[in-house]
Design a protein around this motif. Structure first.
Motif, PDB file in Angstrom:
ATOM      1  N   ALA A  70      -1.950  -7.237   3.469  1.00  6.83           N
ATOM      2  CA  ALA A  70      -1.339  -6.895   4.756  1.00  6.83           C
ATOM      3  C   ALA A  70      -0.910  -8.171   5.470  1.00  6.83           C
ATOM      4  N   ARG A  71       0.206  -8.085   6.176  1.00  4.89           N
ATOM      5  CA  ARG A  71       0.691  -9.236   6.943  1.00  4.89           C
ATOM      6  C   ARG A  71      -0.256  -9.510   8.103  1.00  4.89           C
ATOM      7  N   ALA A  72      -0.335 -10.790   8.468  1.00  5.51           N
ATOM      8  CA  ALA A  72      -1.225 -11.199   9.560  1.00  5.51           C
ATOM      9  C   ALA A  72      -0.857 -10.491  10.860  1.00  5.51           C
ATOM     10  N   TRP A  99      -6.632   3.635   9.938  1.00  5.28           N
ATOM     11  CA  TRP A  99      -5.528   4.586  10.032  1.00  5.28           C
ATOM     12  C   TRP A  99      -4.207   3.850  10.229  1.00  5.28           C
ATOM     13  N   LEU A 100      -4.190   2.841  11.107  1.00  4.98           N
ATOM     14  CA  LEU A 100      -2.965   2.086  11.341  1.00  4.98           C
ATOM     15  C   LEU A 100      -2.512   1.345  10.086  1.00  4.98           C
ATOM     16  N   ILE A 101      -3.443   0.737   9.378  1.00  5.68           N
ATOM     17  CA  ILE A 101      -3.083   0.007   8.159  1.00  5.68           C
ATOM     18  C   ILE A 101      -2.624   0.978   7.073  1.00  5.68           C
ATOM     19  N   SER A 102      -3.247   2.154   7.002  1.00 12.51           N
ATOM     20  CA  SER A 102      -2.854   3.123   5.968  1.00 12.51           C
ATOM     21  C   SER A 102      -1.444   3.654   6.183  1.00 12.51           C
ATOM     22  N   ARG A 103      -0.920   3.552   7.394  1.00 12.64           N
ATOM     23  CA  ARG A 103       0.444   4.002   7.664  1.00 12.64           C
ATOM     24  C   ARG A 103       1.483   3.042   7.102  1.00 12.64           C
ATOM     25  N   ARG A 104       1.128   1.774   6.910  1.00 10.42           N
ATOM     26  CA  ARG A 104       2.089   0.775   6.439  1.00 10.42           C
ATOM     27  C   ARG A 104       1.831   0.284   5.023  1.00 10.42           C
ATOM     28  N   TYR A 105       0.602   0.435   4.566  1.00  9.92           N
ATOM     29  CA  TYR A 105       0.223  -0.106   3.260  1.00  9.92           C
ATOM     30  C   TYR A 105      -0.444   0.985   2.439  1.00  9.92           C
ATOM     31  N   PRO A 106      -0.411   0.859   1.117  1.00  5.78           N
ATOM     32  CA  PRO A 106      -1.014   1.902   0.274  1.00  5.78           C
ATOM     33  C   PRO A 106      -2.544   1.791   0.214  1.00  5.78           C
ATOM     34  N   VAL A 107      -3.173   1.951   1.353  1.00  6.55           N
ATOM     35  CA  VAL A 107      -4.632   1.880   1.448  1.00  6.55           C
ATOM     36  C   VAL A 107      -5.111   3.208   2.024  1.00  6.55           C
ATOM     37  N   GLY A 112     -10.353   1.851   3.790  1.00  6.08           N
ATOM     38  CA  GLY A 112     -10.361   1.008   4.981  1.00  6.08           C
ATOM     39  C   GLY A 112     -11.671   1.114   5.740  1.00  6.08           C
ATOM     40  N   LEU A 113     -12.230   2.318   5.797  1.00  4.39           N
ATOM     41  CA  LEU A 113     -13.534   2.495   6.448  1.00  4.39           C
ATOM     42  C   LEU A 113     -14.630   1.777   5.670  1.00  4.39           C
ATOM     43  N   GLY A 114     -14.510   1.781   4.345  1.00  2.00           N
ATOM     44  CA  GLY A 114     -15.466   1.039   3.529  1.00  2.00           C
ATOM     45  C   GLY A 114     -15.409  -0.448   3.808  1.00  2.00           C
ATOM     46  N   VAL A 115     -14.207  -0.967   3.995  1.00  3.28           N
ATOM     47  CA  VAL A 115     -14.041  -2.385   4.325  1.00  3.28           C
ATOM     48  C   VAL A 115     -14.675  -2.678   5.683  1.00  3.28           C
ATOM     49  N   ILE A 116     -14.508  -1.772   6.636  1.00  5.36           N
ATOM     50  CA  ILE A 116     -15.109  -1.971   7.956  1.00  5.36           C
ATOM     51  C   ILE A 116     -16.633  -1.909   7.863  1.00  5.36           C
ATOM     52  N   LEU A 117     -17.161  -1.062   6.991  1.00  4.61           N
ATOM     53  CA  LEU A 117     -18.600  -1.015   6.790  1.00  4.61           C
ATOM     54  C   LEU A 117     -19.108  -2.358   6.259  1.00  4.61           C
TER      55      LEU A 117
END
Length: 157
Positions: A70-72, A99-107, A112-117
């Protein structure tokens, strides 16, 4: 909904929330507080806050990197929006950022929630490290030297 309509709606929502937040606040007293504040300290605090958010965005991006690059600017935007959402509804930012990142990238949102965990686990390790430094490295205040709580914590460690 068009982009300009969303912008107008966002501005109106922001103005409404500001009116709600500042309802009943003595604006003259707040103005006096701001005029008596030292601008250098305010600027330093603002710079530290932005640097903290930028570090969080970078950290999140490095943890997210195996899934998507993802872009900075997207990471910073999602981080700022997530923390702002958390001010309105506590802990909602934890769901808004993926949710915001999943709208722009194939995640996937779940990834993403796992990454936040994982990010929260790093936060826990940092807090426990600081607590251990307090207990074992820094000199204790006189009131805490002979405390039953201190003895119990030392026995647990």
């Amino acid at each position: 909904m068009s982009r300009s309509a969303r912008l107008v709606l966002g501005v109106l929502l922001a103005l409404g929330l500001l009116a709600l937040v500042f309802h009943g606040v003595d604006m003259r007293a707040m103005g006096r507080a701001f005029t008596s504040a030292q601008p250098g300290w305010l600027l330093a605090a603002a710079c530290l806050a932005v640097a903290s958010y930028a570090f969080r965005a970078w950290q999140w991006g490095s943890l997210l990197a195996p899934l998507a690059r993802a872009r900075a600017s997207d990471l910073m935007s999602a981080t700022m929006i997530g923390f702002a959402a958390g001010l309105i509804v506590p802990r909602s930012g934890e769901f808004v950022r993926p949710w915001l990142i999943s709208r722009r990238y194939p995640v996937k949102i779940s990834a993403g929630l796992g990454v936040i965990l994982v990010e929260r686990l790093f936060d826990l390790v940092a807090v426990l490290t600081l607590f251990a430094l307090y207990l074992f490295v820094l000199p204790r205040p006189a009131a805490h030297v002979d405390s039953s709580v201190t003895r119990a914590l030392e026995a647990a460690m």
